[in-house]
Design an enzyme around this catalytic site. Structure first.
Site, short mmCIF file in Angstrom:
data_model
loop_
_atom_site.label_atom_id
_atom_site.label_comp_id
_atom_site.label_asym_id
_atom_site.label_seq_id
_atom_site.Cartn_x
_atom_site.Cartn_y
_atom_site.Cartn_z
CB CYS A 151 -0.90 0.00 1.23
SG CYS A 151 0.01 0.13 2.80
CG HIS A 186 3.93 -5.87 11.54
ND1 HIS A 186 2.74 -5.59 12.22
CD2 HIS A 186 4.93 -5.46 12.37
CE1 HIS A 186 3.04 -5.03 13.39
NE2 HIS A 186 4.35 -4.94 13.49
CG HIS A 195 3.05 -0.58 12.54
ND1 HIS A 195 4.31 -1.11 12.35
CD2 HIS A 195 2.21 -1.32 11.78
CE1 HIS A 195 4.22 -2.13 11.52
NE2 HIS A 195 2.97 -2.28 11.14
CB CYS A 253 0.86 4.85 7.54
SG CYS A 253 -0.46 4.97 6.31
CD GLU A 279 -3.01 1.44 13.14
OE1 GLU A 279 -4.10 2.03 13.05
OE2 GLU A 279 -2.62 0.58 12.32
CB THR A 319 -5.38 1.84 9.75
OG1 THR A 319 -4.08 1.24 9.89
CG2 THR A 319 -5.37 3.23 10.37
CB CYS A 321 -5.85 2.21 5.53
SG CYS A 321 -5.17 0.69 4.84
CG ASN A 323 -2.46 -5.97 6.02
OD1 ASN A 323 -2.50 -6.50 4.92
ND2 ASN A 323 -1.31 -5.54 6.54
CB SER A 359 3.64 -5.06 4.97
OG SER A 359 3.13 -6.22 5.58
#
Length: 343
Positions: A35, A64, A97, A119, A149, A187, A217, A247, A290
């Site tokens: 991303c 990560h 994060h 981010c 985060e 996120t 996000c 994620n 990631s």
């Protein structure tokens, strides 16, 4: 800099192919992989190493992903768990994060030059927490306990924030004033589970305020939509990503919830169990936000060697968002660090 990995030649769709019902194939999700926030953070470490030379210290993993971290370590990045591990007068980068204000204070005390690679979408959540705390709201932060985060966001307003770790946690939540309560979120969560938690919170607190815009996000949402599409046709979904990637873990869960008979998370093609392929004609393949595409290419090659050479791209969204690099990379941080230690 680009936030969307370019599809490799191996990932090209097989246009116009006539497929037998028993033909083995791979459905390749698009979008997948890096991303904009991850792209920015990884490039920031690489640019810092080029500009200032090794070592560049990074507080926690920059993103990560095991492969990314190992690759950057070989180039001279040193990943540390606490600020105290960074020698005075050095350069330290904060991961994508985000970190709490106390970490910035620790860096100042150790006379460190800092690069903030948080981010921008995480920074947005931090700013929301600060604003609502100033207005004396109780903030219900939906997220997973211990995630970096969540720790960073909670640190912005520790006296106002209560962590809500999923819908089952709602019964334990209490607030000072039910007319002044707002929810925010990590996120990288599952969109569906987050909204289930929000619905439960609204039932308990009817005056619950929502953030100005969705905290989850765009990339997390897009990748979950794509994996749901894969799950419609694939008997097996493979998600490339590390086990500490929130994620990526959520994408496995989303695939199973969407009806995929099986879904697994792997860092590398070598981790795939051939037994997973038994009776499988269609494999869905995607990757976390990631994950560099070289790892997906490795899985495609592994699958092709086992008869899954027909690759069809399943596109559910276009991504064109990019973020500028941290402003600190436009300064002479080595000189700044030396000046700090001379004070």
């Amino acid at each position: 800099m680009t936030a969307t990995p370019s599809p490799s030649p191996a990932a090209a769709p097989s246009a116009g192919a006539t497929r037998r019902s028993d033909a083995r194939r791979v459905l390749l999700a698009a979008p997948r992989g890096y991303c904009a926030g991850v792209d920015r953070a990884v490039i920031a470490v690489e640019k810092a190493l080029e500009q200032y030379g090794a070592p560049i210290y990074v507080r926690h993993e920059i993103v990560h992903n095991k492969y990314v971290v190992q690759t950057l370590e070989k180039k001279g990045a040193i990943f540390v768990d606490v600020t105290a591990e960074v020698p005075e007068g050095s350069i330290v980068m904060f991961s994508a994060h985000g970190v709490a204000p106390t970490v910035h204070a620790e860096a100042a005390e150790r006379k460190l030059a800092t690069i903030d690679a948080t981010c921008p979408l995480v920074t947005k959540v931090h700013k929301e927490a600060v604003r609502f705390a100033k207005e004396d709201y109780d903030i219900l932060l939906i997220g997973h306990e211990g995630h970096e985060e969540v720790i960073g966001t909670s640190g912005e307003a520790p006296d106002h924030i209560t962590l809500v770790d999923g819908p089952e946690d709602v019964a334990n939540v209490s607030v000072r004033d039910e007319s002044k309560v707002v929810w925010l979120s990590q996120t990288t969560l599952s969109v569906d589970e987050t909204m289930e938690t929000v619905d439960a919170l609204k039932e308990k607190f009817p005056q619950l305020v929502s953030p100005p815009s969705d905290d989850i996000c765009y990339a997390t949402q897009n990748r979950q939509i794509a994996v749901k599409k894969l799950a419609e046709d694939a008997e097996l979904v493979i998600v490339v990503g590390s086990k500490n990637s929130s994620n990526s873990i959520r994408m496995v869960e989303v695939a199973l919830d969407a009806g995929a008979p099986a879904a697994h998370l792997v860092d590398f093609a070598s981790e795939i169990d051939e037994a997973w392929l038994e009776g499988v004609t269609t494999v869905g393949l995607t990757s976390g936000a990631s994950v560099p595409d070289v790892l997906v290419d490795g899985v495609l090659e592994w699958l092709a060697e086992r008869g899954y050479g027909d690759v069809e791209t399943v596109k559910t969204a276009d991504e064109s968002i990019t973020f500028s690099l941290p402003k600190e990379l436009r300064r002479d941080l080595r000189a700044e660090a030396a000046a700090l230690t001379a004070e």
